[in-house]
Design a protein around this motif. Structure first.
Motif: not given
Length: 107
Positions: A82-83, A46, A79, A105-106, A97-98, A67-68
């Motif tokens: 990370i947040t 990632t 997530d 994110l997903w 997050i993108s 990432l996903p």
């Protein structure tokens, strides 16, 4: 990172070289082996494409599609971790997050 399911926060130090982008240092730190049964916050492949803090205390971070695709942690936990890490690091009110500039994110 967090230690198991507790509220113990793993304290760590990051060193930046002059003119080194924060996103590269953070990416490296988030990929470190945690040395327990928790997984790294970021899978090895990632990348952080970009990351910035607005005047309104919002952190925007864009990760690569890996990432996903390569997540090991249970859905929803990575997530959140990370947040919380980014909010603590920047003293931010929220984190957006993108993935490869996709807003969800997903997706």
């Amino acid at each position: 990172g967090r230690d198991k399911e507790s509220d113990n926060i793993r304290k760590t130090t990051m060193f930046l070289n002059t003119n080194e982008p924060m996103r590269l240092a953070l990416e490296e730190k988030l990929k470190e082996d945690l040395g327990n049964d928790l997984h790294n916050l970021l899978p090895k492949d990632t990348k952080i494409n970009y990351m910035y803090l607005t005047d309104g205390k919002h952190v925007y971070v864009d990760f690569s599609k890996e990432l996903p695709e390569n997540m090991i942690a249970p859905p929803g936990t990575m997530d959140i971790r990370i947040t919380k890490t980014l909010m603590h690091l920047y003293g931010a009110g929220d984190v957006i997050i993108s993935i490869d500039e996709t807003s969800n994110l997903w997706q």
